[in-house]
Design a protein around this motif. Structure first.
Motif, PDB file in Angstrom:
ATOM      1  N   MET A   1      14.156   8.087 -32.733  1.00  0.00           N
ATOM      2  CA  MET A   1      15.766   8.153 -32.071  1.00  0.00           C
ATOM      3  C   MET A   1      15.899   7.927 -33.325  1.00  0.00           C
ATOM      4  O   MET A   1      16.194   7.354 -33.760  1.00  0.00           O
ATOM      5  N   LYS A   2      17.266   9.116 -32.832  1.00  0.00           N
ATOM      6  CA  LYS A   2      18.430   8.983 -34.461  1.00  0.00           C
ATOM      7  C   LYS A   2      19.731   7.767 -34.114  1.00  0.00           C
ATOM      8  O   LYS A   2      19.903   8.132 -32.990  1.00  0.00           O
ATOM      9  N   TYR A   3      20.431   7.377 -34.738  1.00  0.00           N
ATOM     10  CA  TYR A   3      22.036   7.096 -34.779  1.00  0.00           C
ATOM     11  C   TYR A   3      22.231   7.055 -35.981  1.00  0.00           C
ATOM     12  O   TYR A   3      22.009   7.048 -37.172  1.00  0.00           O
ATOM     13  N   LYS A   4      23.404   6.794 -35.389  1.00  0.00           N
ATOM     14  CA  LYS A   4      24.431   6.935 -36.025  1.00  0.00           C
ATOM     15  C   LYS A   4      24.663   5.426 -37.070  1.00  0.00           C
ATOM     16  O   LYS A   4      24.388   4.639 -36.833  1.00  0.00           O
ATOM     17  N   LEU A   5      25.298   5.593 -38.560  1.00  0.00           N
ATOM     18  CA  LEU A   5      25.005   4.233 -39.192  1.00  0.00           C
ATOM     19  C   LEU A   5      26.384   2.749 -38.190  1.00  0.00           C
ATOM     20  O   LEU A   5      25.882   2.209 -38.071  1.00  0.00           O
ATOM     21  N   GLY A   6      27.314   3.848 -37.540  1.00  0.00           N
ATOM     22  CA  GLY A   6      28.187   2.906 -37.134  1.00  0.00           C
ATOM     23  C   GLY A   6      28.053   2.313 -35.438  1.00  0.00           C
ATOM     24  O   GLY A   6      28.435   2.072 -35.263  1.00  0.00           O
ATOM     25  N   GLU A   7      26.557   2.925 -35.441  1.00  0.00           N
ATOM     26  CA  GLU A   7      25.828   2.426 -33.894  1.00  0.00           C
ATOM     27  C   GLU A   7      25.121   1.263 -34.382  1.00  0.00           C
ATOM     28  O   GLU A   7      24.603   1.127 -33.196  1.00  0.00           O
ATOM     29  N   ILE A   8      24.780   1.300 -35.450  1.00  0.00           N
ATOM     30  CA  ILE A   8      23.695   0.270 -35.686  1.00  0.00           C
ATOM     31  C   ILE A   8      24.309  -0.715 -36.600  1.00  0.00           C
ATOM     32  O   ILE A   8      23.790  -2.067 -36.683  1.00  0.00           O
ATOM     33  N   CYS A   9      24.965  -0.255 -37.280  1.00  0.00           N
ATOM     34  CA  CYS A   9      25.710  -1.238 -37.880  1.00  0.00           C
ATOM     35  C   CYS A   9      27.267  -1.181 -38.240  1.00  0.00           C
ATOM     36  O   CYS A   9      28.049  -0.436 -37.751  1.00  0.00           O
ATOM     37  N   CYS A  89      33.461  -7.327 -52.331  1.00  0.00           N
ATOM     38  CA  CYS A  89      33.060  -5.883 -53.484  1.00  0.00           C
ATOM     39  C   CYS A  89      34.755  -5.272 -53.628  1.00  0.00           C
ATOM     40  O   CYS A  89      35.523  -5.475 -52.705  1.00  0.00           O
ATOM     41  N   ASN A  90      34.774  -4.550 -54.364  1.00  0.00           N
ATOM     42  CA  ASN A  90      35.907  -3.462 -54.395  1.00  0.00           C
ATOM     43  C   ASN A  90      35.905  -2.046 -52.927  1.00  0.00           C
ATOM     44  O   ASN A  90      34.498  -2.592 -52.592  1.00  0.00           O
ATOM     45  N   GLN A  91      37.130  -1.735 -53.724  1.00  0.00           N
ATOM     46  CA  GLN A  91      36.603  -0.403 -52.586  1.00  0.00           C
ATOM     47  C   GLN A  91      35.633   0.952 -52.867  1.00  0.00           C
ATOM     48  O   GLN A  91      35.279   1.686 -52.044  1.00  0.00           O
ATOM     49  N   GLY A  92      34.847   0.858 -53.547  1.00  0.00           N
ATOM     50  CA  GLY A  92      33.226   1.402 -53.722  1.00  0.00           C
ATOM     51  C   GLY A  92      32.591   1.400 -53.157  1.00  0.00           C
ATOM     52  O   GLY A  92      32.194   2.031 -53.703  1.00  0.00           O
ATOM     53  N   PHE A  93      32.560   0.897 -52.828  1.00  0.00           N
ATOM     54  CA  PHE A  93      31.474   0.286 -51.846  1.00  0.00           C
ATOM     55  C   PHE A  93      31.758   0.891 -49.481  1.00  0.00           C
ATOM     56  O   PHE A  93      32.468   0.156 -49.526  1.00  0.00           O
ATOM     57  N   LYS A  94      30.365   0.868 -48.928  1.00  0.00           N
ATOM     58  CA  LYS A  94      30.466   0.558 -47.905  1.00  0.00           C
ATOM     59  C   LYS A  94      29.051  -0.593 -47.493  1.00  0.00           C
ATOM     60  O   LYS A  94      28.277   0.397 -47.754  1.00  0.00           O
ATOM     61  N   ASN A  95      29.513  -1.567 -46.548  1.00  0.00           N
ATOM     62  CA  ASN A  95      28.488  -2.468 -46.704  1.00  0.00           C
ATOM     63  C   ASN A  95      28.514  -2.295 -45.076  1.00  0.00           C
ATOM     64  O   ASN A  95      29.610  -2.463 -44.324  1.00  0.00           O
ATOM     65  N   LEU A  96      26.724  -2.548 -44.813  1.00  0.00           N
ATOM     66  CA  LEU A  96      25.997  -2.413 -43.807  1.00  0.00           C
ATOM     67  C   LEU A  96      26.125  -3.500 -44.081  1.00  0.00           C
ATOM     68  O   LEU A  96      24.536  -3.439 -43.603  1.00  0.00           O
ATOM     69  N   ILE A  97      27.083  -4.057 -42.543  1.00  0.00           N
ATOM     70  CA  ILE A  97      25.923  -5.226 -41.582  1.00  0.00           C
ATOM     71  C   ILE A  97      24.984  -5.211 -40.052  1.00  0.00           C
ATOM     72  O   ILE A  97      25.670  -4.871 -39.889  1.00  0.00           O
ATOM     73  N   CYS A  98      23.654  -4.961 -40.755  1.00  0.00           N
ATOM     74  CA  CYS A  98      22.786  -4.127 -39.232  1.00  0.00           C
ATOM     75  C   CYS A  98      23.119  -5.628 -38.375  1.00  0.00           C
ATOM     76  O   CYS A  98      22.702  -6.890 -38.636  1.00  0.00           O
ATOM     77  N   SER A  99      22.646  -4.538 -37.431  1.00  0.00           N
ATOM     78  CA  SER A  99      22.645  -5.220 -36.052  1.00  0.00           C
ATOM     79  C   SER A  99      20.837  -5.422 -36.108  1.00  0.00           C
ATOM     80  O   SER A  99      20.164  -5.126 -37.116  1.00  0.00           O
ATOM     81  N   GLU A 100      20.700  -6.443 -34.520  1.00  0.00           N
ATOM     82  CA  GLU A 100      19.069  -5.991 -34.168  1.00  0.00           C
ATOM     83  C   GLU A 100      18.934  -5.131 -34.359  1.00  0.00           C
ATOM     84  O   GLU A 100      17.297  -4.644 -33.644  1.00  0.00           O
ATOM     85  N   LYS A 101      19.546  -3.564 -34.412  1.00  0.00           N
ATOM     86  CA  LYS A 101      18.613  -2.357 -33.995  1.00  0.00           C
ATOM     87  C   LYS A 101      18.222  -1.536 -35.467  1.00  0.00           C
ATOM     88  O   LYS A 101      16.636  -0.927 -34.460  1.00  0.00           O
ATOM     89  N   ILE A 102      18.646  -2.288 -36.434  1.00  0.00           N
ATOM     90  CA  ILE A 102      17.296  -2.027 -37.585  1.00  0.00           C
ATOM     91  C   ILE A 102      17.465  -3.155 -38.428  1.00  0.00           C
ATOM     92  O   ILE A 102      18.780  -3.783 -38.558  1.00  0.00           O
ATOM     93  N   ASN A 103      16.255  -2.821 -38.845  1.00  0.00           N
ATOM     94  CA  ASN A 103      15.809  -4.459 -40.076  1.00  0.00           C
ATOM     95  C   ASN A 103      16.709  -3.574 -41.235  1.00  0.00           C
ATOM     96  O   ASN A 103      16.753  -2.611 -42.216  1.00  0.00           O
TER      97      ASN A 103
END
Length: 116
Positions: A1-9, A89-103
């Motif tokens: 199953m495929k997810y967009k990062l915004g759907e799982i984080c 962090c500074n503006q140079g990152f996208k920080n991905l806070i994971c949901s229960e859908k992904i480790n």
């Protein structure tokens, strides 16, 4: 199953407080930049520069929790790490806070293998 990062984080970014205001700097709040990550970075637990609470407030920063997958989106692009503690962090990152859908460790290795 495929997810967009915004759907799982939850994806958050950062910013940089004004560097010319000394009251914003040399505090206790960890604040990282992409330059602090290298090819061997896995878990990051400290930062070179630290912010004060005033710096955090004035820059409108939100911290991200331990376990967040950190992905650099500015030079160097594609560096990845996992936050070993709460930090900012500074503006140079996208920080991905994971949901229960992904480790978070799986996401780290997935992104690391697809840097290009």
């Amino acid at each position: 199953m495929k997810y967009k990062l915004g759907e799982i984080c939850e994806i958050i970014s950062g910013s940089t407080p004004k560097t010319g205001i000394p009251e914003y700097w040399d505090g206790t709040q960890k604040w990282i930049t992409p330059a602090e990550l290298n090819e061997d970075t896995y878990i990051i637990t400290d930062s070179i520069r630290k912010l004060t609470e005033l710096g955090v407030e004035k820059a409108g920063l939100s911290s991200f929790p331990e376990g967040t997958v950190i992905l650099s989106s500015r030079a160097p692009i594609g560096k990845v790490a996992i936050a070993g503690c709460e930090m900012y962090c500074n503006q140079g990152f996208k920080n991905l806070i994971c949901s229960e859908k992904i480790n978070n460790h799986y996401l780290y290795w997935f992104l690391k293998g697809r840097t290009e």
